[in-house]
Design a protein around this motif. Structure first.
Motif, PDB file in Angstrom:
ATOM      1  N   ASN A  43      13.195  66.599  48.009  1.00 37.72           N
ATOM      2  CA  ASN A  43      13.566  66.271  49.394  1.00 37.72           C
ATOM      3  C   ASN A  43      13.396  67.464  50.330  1.00 37.72           C
ATOM      4  OD1 ASN A  43      14.211  63.633  48.711  1.00 37.72           O
ATOM      5  ND2 ASN A  43      16.326  64.146  48.262  1.00 37.72           N
ATOM      6  N   GLU A  44      13.777  68.656  49.859  1.00 38.90           N
ATOM      7  CA  GLU A  44      13.638  69.846  50.693  1.00 38.90           C
ATOM      8  C   GLU A  44      12.174  70.180  50.947  1.00 38.90           C
ATOM      9  OE1 GLU A  44      15.736  69.535  48.196  1.00 38.90           O
ATOM     10  OE2 GLU A  44      17.706  69.942  49.061  1.00 38.90           O
ATOM     11  N   ILE A  45      11.352  70.087  49.908  1.00 41.83           N
ATOM     12  CA  ILE A  45       9.929  70.379  50.067  1.00 41.83           C
ATOM     13  C   ILE A  45       9.286  69.363  51.003  1.00 41.83           C
ATOM     14  CG2 ILE A  45       7.724  70.625  48.881  1.00 41.83           C
ATOM     15  CD1 ILE A  45       9.384  71.406  46.351  1.00 41.83           C
ATOM     16  N   ALA A  46       9.628  68.087  50.837  1.00 39.55           N
ATOM     17  CA  ALA A  46       9.093  67.037  51.716  1.00 39.55           C
ATOM     18  C   ALA A  46       9.485  67.309  53.167  1.00 39.55           C
ATOM     19  CB  ALA A  46       9.585  65.668  51.273  1.00 39.55           C
ATOM     20  N   TRP A  47      10.714  67.750  53.384  1.00 39.41           N
ATOM     21  CA  TRP A  47      11.152  68.064  54.746  1.00 39.41           C
ATOM     22  C   TRP A  47      10.278  69.164  55.340  1.00 39.41           C
ATOM     23  CZ3 TRP A  47      12.845  72.482  57.171  1.00 39.41           C
ATOM     24  CH2 TRP A  47      13.339  72.305  58.467  1.00 39.41           C
ATOM     25  N   HIS A  48      10.042  70.218  54.569  1.00 43.11           N
ATOM     26  CA  HIS A  48       9.213  71.320  55.065  1.00 43.11           C
ATOM     27  C   HIS A  48       7.783  70.862  55.347  1.00 43.11           C
ATOM     28  CE1 HIS A  48      11.939  74.711  54.875  1.00 43.11           C
ATOM     29  NE2 HIS A  48      12.378  74.268  53.716  1.00 43.11           N
ATOM     30  N   LEU A  49       7.285  69.919  54.552  1.00 41.01           N
ATOM     31  CA  LEU A  49       5.938  69.402  54.787  1.00 41.01           C
ATOM     32  C   LEU A  49       5.849  68.607  56.087  1.00 41.01           C
ATOM     33  CD1 LEU A  49       4.833  68.224  51.248  1.00 41.01           C
ATOM     34  CD2 LEU A  49       3.525  69.715  52.765  1.00 41.01           C
ATOM     35  N   GLU A  50       6.891  67.857  56.402  1.00 36.14           N
ATOM     36  CA  GLU A  50       6.828  66.908  57.517  1.00 36.14           C
ATOM     37  C   GLU A  50       7.418  67.421  58.826  1.00 36.14           C
ATOM     38  OE1 GLU A  50       8.758  63.463  55.965  1.00 36.14           O
ATOM     39  OE2 GLU A  50       7.331  63.276  54.315  1.00 36.14           O
ATOM     40  N   ASP A  51       8.331  68.353  58.767  1.00 36.21           N
ATOM     41  CA  ASP A  51       9.038  68.778  59.976  1.00 36.21           C
ATOM     42  C   ASP A  51       8.354  69.979  60.627  1.00 36.21           C
ATOM     43  OD1 ASP A  51      10.948  69.980  61.795  1.00 36.21           O
ATOM     44  OD2 ASP A  51      12.408  68.624  60.910  1.00 36.21           O
ATOM     45  N   PRO A  52       7.898  69.837  61.876  1.00 36.99           N
ATOM     46  CA  PRO A  52       7.233  70.961  62.554  1.00 36.99           C
ATOM     47  C   PRO A  52       8.172  72.129  62.824  1.00 36.99           C
ATOM     48  CG  PRO A  52       7.493  69.103  64.043  1.00 36.99           C
ATOM     49  CD  PRO A  52       7.958  68.648  62.699  1.00 36.99           C
ATOM     50  N   GLY A  53       9.472  71.929  62.660  1.00 37.07           N
ATOM     51  CA  GLY A  53      10.420  73.014  62.848  1.00 37.07           C
ATOM     52  C   GLY A  53      10.587  73.897  61.622  1.00 37.07           C
ATOM     53  N   SER A  54       9.957  73.505  60.511  1.00 37.65           N
ATOM     54  CA  SER A  54      10.051  74.303  59.299  1.00 37.65           C
ATOM     55  C   SER A  54       9.412  75.670  59.511  1.00 37.65           C
ATOM     56  CB  SER A  54       9.331  73.591  58.150  1.00 37.65           C
ATOM     57  OG  SER A  54       9.149  74.485  57.063  1.00 37.65           O
ATOM     58  N   LEU A  55      10.043  76.691  58.954  1.00 40.51           N
ATOM     59  CA  LEU A  55       9.485  78.039  59.062  1.00 40.51           C
ATOM     60  C   LEU A  55       8.123  78.158  58.388  1.00 40.51           C
ATOM     61  CD1 LEU A  55      12.672  80.225  58.479  1.00 40.51           C
ATOM     62  CD2 LEU A  55      11.531  79.691  60.633  1.00 40.51           C
ATOM     63  N   PHE A  56       7.826  77.267  57.442  1.00 42.74           N
ATOM     64  CA  PHE A  56       6.525  77.309  56.783  1.00 42.74           C
ATOM     65  C   PHE A  56       5.385  77.072  57.778  1.00 42.74           C
ATOM     66  CE2 PHE A  56       9.041  76.871  52.969  1.00 42.74           C
ATOM     67  CZ  PHE A  56       8.332  77.606  52.039  1.00 42.74           C
ATOM     68  N   HIS A  57       5.670  76.356  58.866  1.00 44.49           N
ATOM     69  CA  HIS A  57       4.632  76.092  59.868  1.00 44.49           C
ATOM     70  C   HIS A  57       4.371  77.294  60.768  1.00 44.49           C
ATOM     71  CE1 HIS A  57       4.336  71.848  58.858  1.00 44.49           C
ATOM     72  NE2 HIS A  57       5.652  71.855  58.756  1.00 44.49           N
ATOM     73  N   TRP A  58       5.230  78.291  60.686  1.00 43.31           N
ATOM     74  CA  TRP A  58       5.123  79.451  61.580  1.00 43.31           C
ATOM     75  C   TRP A  58       4.826  80.741  60.835  1.00 43.31           C
ATOM     76  CZ3 TRP A  58       4.755  77.734  66.309  1.00 43.31           C
ATOM     77  CH2 TRP A  58       5.329  76.504  66.610  1.00 43.31           C
ATOM     78  N   LEU A  59       4.554  80.659  59.541  1.00 49.58           N
ATOM     79  CA  LEU A  59       4.267  81.867  58.759  1.00 49.58           C
ATOM     80  C   LEU A  59       2.965  82.510  59.203  1.00 49.58           C
ATOM     81  CD1 LEU A  59       5.088  80.725  55.123  1.00 49.58           C
ATOM     82  CD2 LEU A  59       6.397  82.310  56.542  1.00 49.58           C
ATOM     83  N   ASP A  60       2.952  83.830  59.142  1.00 59.43           N
ATOM     84  CA  ASP A  60       1.712  84.588  59.375  1.00 59.43           C
ATOM     85  C   ASP A  60       0.930  84.512  58.065  1.00 59.43           C
ATOM     86  OD1 ASP A  60      -0.281  86.329  60.081  1.00 59.43           O
ATOM     87  OD2 ASP A  60       0.986  88.117  60.006  1.00 59.43           O
ATOM     88  N   TRP A  61      -0.008  83.570  57.983  1.00 59.27           N
ATOM     89  CA  TRP A  61      -0.671  83.252  56.718  1.00 59.27           C
ATOM     90  C   TRP A  61      -2.021  83.935  56.627  1.00 59.27           C
ATOM     91  CZ3 TRP A  61       2.001  81.239  52.954  1.00 59.27           C
ATOM     92  CH2 TRP A  61       1.342  80.803  51.805  1.00 59.27           C
ATOM     93  N   ARG A  62      -1.975  85.227  56.367  1.00 60.47           N
ATOM     94  CA  ARG A  62      -3.206  85.975  56.126  1.00 60.47           C
ATOM     95  C   ARG A  62      -2.871  87.160  55.236  1.00 60.47           C
ATOM     96  NH1 ARG A  62      -3.448  89.502  61.533  1.00 60.47           N
ATOM     97  NH2 ARG A  62      -1.330  89.018  62.128  1.00 60.47           N
ATOM     98  N   PRO A  63      -3.794  87.492  54.342  1.00 62.18           N
ATOM     99  CA  PRO A  63      -3.527  88.613  53.418  1.00 62.18           C
ATOM    100  C   PRO A  63      -3.500  89.955  54.143  1.00 62.18           C
ATOM    101  CG  PRO A  63      -5.714  87.674  53.043  1.00 62.18           C
ATOM    102  CD  PRO A  63      -5.053  86.865  54.111  1.00 62.18           C
TER     103      PRO A  63
END
Length: 77
Positions: free
Chosen positions: A57-77
């Protein structure tokens, strides 16, 4: 790593080096944070740990919710 940093029991510089290495590794194997979450969701679905509550449920929330911090990570090496 975050909890170790917050504890104040460890030197900050080595922990930040470990965090940077982890970020680079994750960025190499997963093109986006969404891909990481999808892989984590699949793993949790197929191989749950019976002694722990499911994180589906928590992972699904992060996948679907634009407010999740995962959507704002600086994703580059």
């Amino acid at each position: 790593l975050h909890m170790a940093l917050d504890s104040g029991l460890f030197e900050q510089a080595p922990l930040m080096e470990h965090a940077s290495a982890l970020r680079s590794c994750l960025c190499r194997f997963y093109a986006t944070p969404k891909r990481l979450l999808e892989a984590w969701f699949a793993w949790e679905s197929c191989l749950p740990e019976p002694e722990h509550d499911s994180l589906i449920n928590e992972i699904a929330w992060h996948l679907e919710d634009p407010g999740s911090l995962f959507h704002w990570l600086d994703w580059r090496p």
